[in-house]
Scaffold this motif. Sequence first.
Motif, PDB file in Angstrom:
ATOM      1  N   GLY A   1       1.064  -1.145  -0.064  1.00 24.98           N
ATOM      2  CA  GLY A   1      -0.005   0.127   0.056  1.00 24.98           C
ATOM      3  C   GLY A   1       0.849   1.137   0.133  1.00 24.98           C
ATOM      4  O   GLY A   1       1.989   1.229   0.085  1.00 24.98           O
TER       5      GLY A   1
ATOM      6  N   ARG B   1       0.853  -6.008   8.178  1.00 23.82           N
ATOM      7  CA  ARG B   1       0.844  -6.850   6.898  1.00 23.82           C
ATOM      8  C   ARG B   1       1.904  -7.567   6.295  1.00 23.82           C
ATOM      9  O   ARG B   1       1.874  -8.620   5.703  1.00 23.82           O
ATOM     10  CB  ARG B   1       0.236  -5.733   5.797  1.00 23.82           C
TER      11      ARG B   1
ATOM     12  N   GLU C   1      -0.896 -14.105  -4.690  1.00 23.36           N
ATOM     13  CA  GLU C   1      -1.770 -14.672  -5.411  1.00 23.36           C
ATOM     14  C   GLU C   1      -3.012 -14.745  -4.946  1.00 23.36           C
ATOM     15  O   GLU C   1      -4.175 -14.561  -5.453  1.00 23.36           O
ATOM     16  CB  GLU C   1      -1.344 -16.203  -6.007  1.00 23.36           C
ATOM     17  N   GLU C   2      -3.158 -14.778  -3.480  1.00 26.62           N
ATOM     18  CA  GLU C   2      -4.426 -14.681  -2.689  1.00 26.62           C
ATOM     19  C   GLU C   2      -5.001 -13.344  -2.761  1.00 26.62           C
ATOM     20  O   GLU C   2      -6.104 -13.374  -2.755  1.00 26.62           O
ATOM     21  CB  GLU C   2      -3.857 -15.320  -1.176  1.00 26.62           C
ATOM     22  N   VAL C   3      -4.168 -12.196  -2.551  1.00 26.42           N
ATOM     23  CA  VAL C   3      -4.723 -11.046  -2.618  1.00 26.42           C
ATOM     24  C   VAL C   3      -5.374 -10.940  -4.205  1.00 26.42           C
ATOM     25  O   VAL C   3      -6.336 -10.280  -4.296  1.00 26.42           O
ATOM     26  CB  VAL C   3      -3.423  -9.935  -2.563  1.00 26.42           C
ATOM     27  N   LYS C   4      -4.591 -11.304  -5.119  1.00 25.64           N
ATOM     28  CA  LYS C   4      -4.934 -11.205  -6.481  1.00 25.64           C
ATOM     29  C   LYS C   4      -6.466 -11.782  -6.877  1.00 25.64           C
ATOM     30  O   LYS C   4      -7.155 -11.452  -7.473  1.00 25.64           O
ATOM     31  CB  LYS C   4      -3.936 -11.489  -7.555  1.00 25.64           C
TER      32      LYS C   4
ATOM     33  N   ALA D   1      -8.537 -12.440  -4.512  1.00 20.29           N
ATOM     34  CA  ALA D   1      -9.508 -11.796  -3.651  1.00 20.29           C
ATOM     35  C   ALA D   1     -10.187 -10.676  -4.222  1.00 20.29           C
ATOM     36  O   ALA D   1     -11.270 -10.406  -4.174  1.00 20.29           O
ATOM     37  CB  ALA D   1      -8.892 -11.727  -2.412  1.00 20.29           C
ATOM     38  N   ARG D   2      -9.369  -9.977  -5.093  1.00 15.64           N
ATOM     39  CA  ARG D   2      -9.627  -8.807  -5.855  1.00 15.64           C
ATOM     40  C   ARG D   2     -10.309  -8.990  -7.179  1.00 15.64           C
ATOM     41  O   ARG D   2     -10.746  -8.164  -7.596  1.00 15.64           O
ATOM     42  CB  ARG D   2      -8.432  -7.902  -6.111  1.00 15.64           C
ATOM     43  N   ALA D   3     -10.143 -10.283  -7.607  1.00 18.55           N
ATOM     44  CA  ALA D   3     -10.789 -10.623  -8.830  1.00 18.55           C
ATOM     45  C   ALA D   3     -12.328 -10.568  -8.998  1.00 18.55           C
ATOM     46  O   ALA D   3     -12.798 -10.903  -7.915  1.00 18.55           O
ATOM     47  CB  ALA D   3     -10.263 -11.875  -9.673  1.00 18.55           C
ATOM     48  N   PRO D   4     -12.848 -10.027  -9.864  1.00 18.82           N
ATOM     49  CA  PRO D   4     -14.266  -9.972 -10.075  1.00 18.82           C
ATOM     50  C   PRO D   4     -14.885 -11.496  -9.884  1.00 18.82           C
ATOM     51  O   PRO D   4     -14.181 -12.379 -10.650  1.00 18.82           O
ATOM     52  CB  PRO D   4     -14.621  -9.583 -11.322  1.00 18.82           C
ATOM     53  N   LYS D   5     -15.969 -11.899  -8.854  1.00 13.75           N
ATOM     54  CA  LYS D   5     -16.545 -13.088  -8.857  1.00 13.75           C
ATOM     55  C   LYS D   5     -17.435 -13.311  -9.904  1.00 13.75           C
ATOM     56  O   LYS D   5     -18.039 -12.668 -10.396  1.00 13.75           O
ATOM     57  CB  LYS D   5     -17.393 -13.064  -7.479  1.00 13.75           C
TER      58      LYS D   5
END
Length: 412
Positions: free
Chosen positions: A56, A69, A85-88, A90-94
């Motif tokens: 950030g 963090r 990869e986990e953050v990516k 989580a941010r990806a559109p469902k």
Amino acid sequence: MKLSAATVDRMQPTDRRQEIPDSLCTGLYLTVQPSGKKGWQVRYRHSGVHRRMSLGAYPILSLAEARQRAREALAAATEGRDPAEEVKAARAPKPEDDRDKIKILIVQYHKRHLSGLKSGDMVRRELDRFVVAAWGERNIQSITKRDVIELLDGIADSGRVVTANRIRAYLNKFLNWAVERDILPISPATGIKPVSKEVSRDRVLTADEIRWFWAACEAEAFPWGPLGQMLLLTGQRLNEVAQMTDGEIRGTLWHLPSLRTKNARAHDIPLSDAAQAVLAGVERVRNGSGYVFTTNAKTPVSGFHKARIHIAEHMEAIASEERGEAVTIPKWGFHDLRRTAATGMARLGIPVRVTEAVLNHVSGTGGGIVAVYQRHDYADEKRQALEAWGRSVKLLVEGGSGNVVMIKDFAQ
């Protein structure tokens, strides 16, 4: 360097990008861009490969928050996970949940509710025809009251006010079902009134209109031509004729099982010579269900609204040519053919109770005690009535008077 809030704040940019490690949290770096922008980055190893992840911007993310963090990311890497990869992910559109799409829910509604109703298949076809066609790929939660109003207005504006009212009723029940199953908190159709007040119809085709209708059906050809002629000759309901199968035809008798009639009463319709001639001229499309009127060998015909328009246009063209001037024929519907047949038989002197037997009505003279205790189905009388009506139509088509055939041998 031992970073502190003060040192981070005082850090000045240079002509090159700077990465300053935090001695208290190994793997955490403060980045300072030549532009003066500052941010946080954590470095770790995953599957033997060095990785880095942005945490950030500063001062939005403080030093203390960055350290927290970073520790979480390093802990995840220690467990064999890849925090970046986990953050990516989580941010990806469902992806949209298909189970809440209108087209999926209407299939479920048919399975759970409509399949147990006599009119269920008809309601499903209408929902597919209008609701799924308009909203099939949409999630039910996205449907608003305005969407419902616009859908109904569109149907009404195409000249199908009664259909719009029917779709409103079917849609309202479907949406209430969704509320009952906790798919929706409230139905978007709540409070929506019928598009227009329905007026009882009394449209009956005149003698000339019957002639023009018959000629238009011959010009229209299969499937709508012979379908229209069978509607006029038998006086039966649109779906009953449209879904006719060869298996229901037994010689000169058309047998409708209880599952195929509106009132759930099995019904036999004698086929007049005129009706038999129409059926004999229908070139069958082979199909597993034996549908007489099918174009795809899978389902009975549909698209009645457009079919009526085509026949009506042919009627006006034929009438205009016959009279040598433009003729406008008042609007009629397929159900008016049933009323026309009933009225025609009445004009031929056929008793009302026989006409009701032909139409498979259980009200009026055929209702009440008569319906319970009088099991006589008027088989002979129905055959005489339909034969007389068939001859009357033939006389009209050939240019004669349809009222010259009078019935004298019915019991009064």
